[in-house]
Design an enzyme around this catalytic site. Structure first.
Site, PDB file in Angstrom:
ATOM      1  N   GLY A 262     -14.750  -6.912  10.066  1.00  0.00           N
ATOM      2  CA  GLY A 262     -14.083  -6.592   8.952  1.00  0.00           C
ATOM      3  C   GLY A 262     -14.685  -6.771   7.572  1.00  0.00           C
ATOM      4  O   GLY A 262     -14.188  -6.143   6.614  1.00  0.00           O
TER       5      GLY A 262
ATOM      6  N   LYS B  43       0.747  -1.354   0.004  1.00  0.00           N
ATOM      7  CA  LYS B  43       0.264   0.028   0.198  1.00  0.00           C
ATOM      8  C   LYS B  43       0.857   1.417  -0.036  1.00  0.00           C
ATOM      9  O   LYS B  43       0.395   2.374  -0.457  1.00  0.00           O
ATOM     10  CB  LYS B  43      -0.813   0.105   1.373  1.00  0.00           C
TER      11      LYS B  43
ATOM     12  N   GLY C 254      -0.150   0.541  10.805  1.00  0.00           N
ATOM     13  CA  GLY C 254       0.171   0.388   9.507  1.00  0.00           C
ATOM     14  C   GLY C 254      -0.655   1.175   8.384  1.00  0.00           C
ATOM     15  O   GLY C 254      -1.285   2.071   8.985  1.00  0.00           O
TER      16      GLY C 254
END
Ligand code: NDP
Length: 282
Positions: A248, A71, A132
């Site tokens: 999620g 990413k 992150g």
């Protein structure tokens, strides 16, 4: 009517790629909306990322997702960034616009979209586990959605402090970094606990973030970014203590809806996507 055998291509580059159910969700949306598009899930190692992006460019892909661990690394291979991707410094959705590859970030927006079905985050205090790419995106969008304060709990101090600094400098919310070197006890005034570490992701399903489960109180909202399996050990512990939960898969659907709007221009049916994920029985 002439046939057109050239299907618009989209997909995902990640490593590992096999545990990511996004392909099932996106292809279900394409079928439901009669779009001849395809979504190809690709295992791409870090040393092959540049070649994979060049390949997508050469083949005229309409766009693609990037997941772990690409990413941040993908940014240098793109032609530009959308506004929120620029603040976040990470990209999960690449869109081909006028021959250019533009990086966007839908992780945080998808998370907030899913969370809003459980609570209104305005004015709340948040404990964010992880720092992150996904955590940065979630922190920025929560701050823009009006949360008051974010405590960033992370193993690496460098990454944790960077997320806290980003929130303090670029958003109206305040944030502090909390080192994570022993079992973390959730402060009682916390409204929302979010796990955006990779702990608990298949096949590591028995792992759970090192927090004191007894510090979870009824009324807190506990959200987990882990899409596979959706009912993580953390969410099970939270439910057992009377917390409201958001899984999620909701985040995955939320960011998928936004990504498909970027690629196709269509507002896809979120329920079709959620159902496709449910049908997998993860
Ligand atoms: P990154 O690799 O960028 O970050 C991983 C984070 O997890 C870091 O904060 C890292 O801490 C932490 N971490 C990993 N292992 C441990 C451990 N053993 N103990 C403590 N901390 C640990 O990944 P991403 O941010 O891209 O993704 C994180 C997770 O979010 C993934 O599991 C992914 O599946 C999920 N996600 C879900 C989405 C959805 O739509 N449902 C969308 C995007 C992501 P440190 O900094 O100390 O290394």
């Amino acid at each position: 009517m002439p046939h057109d055998f050239l299907q618009p291509l989209t997909g995902c580059f990640a490593c590992p790629a096999g545990e990511n159910p996004t392909v099932a969700m996106i292809e279900a949306a394409y079928r439901h909306h009669d779009l001849p598009w395809r979504y190809i899930n690709c295992e791409v190692t870090p040393d092959n990322l540049a070649a994979a992006v060049a390949g997508a460019r050469a083949m005229g892909w309409r766009g693609f997702n990037c997941s772990i661990p690409h990413k941040v690394a993908v940014v240098e291979h793109l032609d530009g960034l959308g506004e929120s991707a620029q603040i976040i410094g990470a990209v999960n959705t690449i869109v081909a616009r006028d021959g250019k590859l533009i990086g966007e970030n839908t992780d945080g927006k998808g998370f907030v979209r899913a969370l809003s079905r459980t609570c209104d985050p305005k004015g709340m205090k948040v404990v964010l586990l992880g720092a992150g790419g996904a955590a940065r995106a979630v922190a920025v969008e929560l701050a823009l959605a009006g949360v008051a304060q974010i405590t960033v709990v992370n193993r690496s101090a460098t990454r944790g402090e960077a997320v806290a600094q980003l929130i303090n400098e670029k958003t109206p919310a305040t944030a502090t970094y909390q080192p994570w070197d022993s079992t973390y006890s959730i402060p009682p005034e916390t409204g929302i606990v979010v796990n955006v570490t990779s702990i608990g992701l298949y096949p590591d399903v028995d792992s759970t973030p090192d927090i004191d489960h007894d510090s979870l109180r009824p009324g807190m909202v506990v959200a987990d970014g882990i899409p596979n399996p959706p009912r993580t050990k953390l969410l099970q512990a939270a439910e057992a203590r009377g917390c409201k939960t958001a899984d999620g898969l909701g985040m995955l659907v939320g960011q998928g809806v936004i990504g498909l709007k970027y690629w196709t221009g269509i507002d896809v049916d979120a329920e079709v996507m959620r159902q496709a994920l449910n049908d997998l029985g993860l």
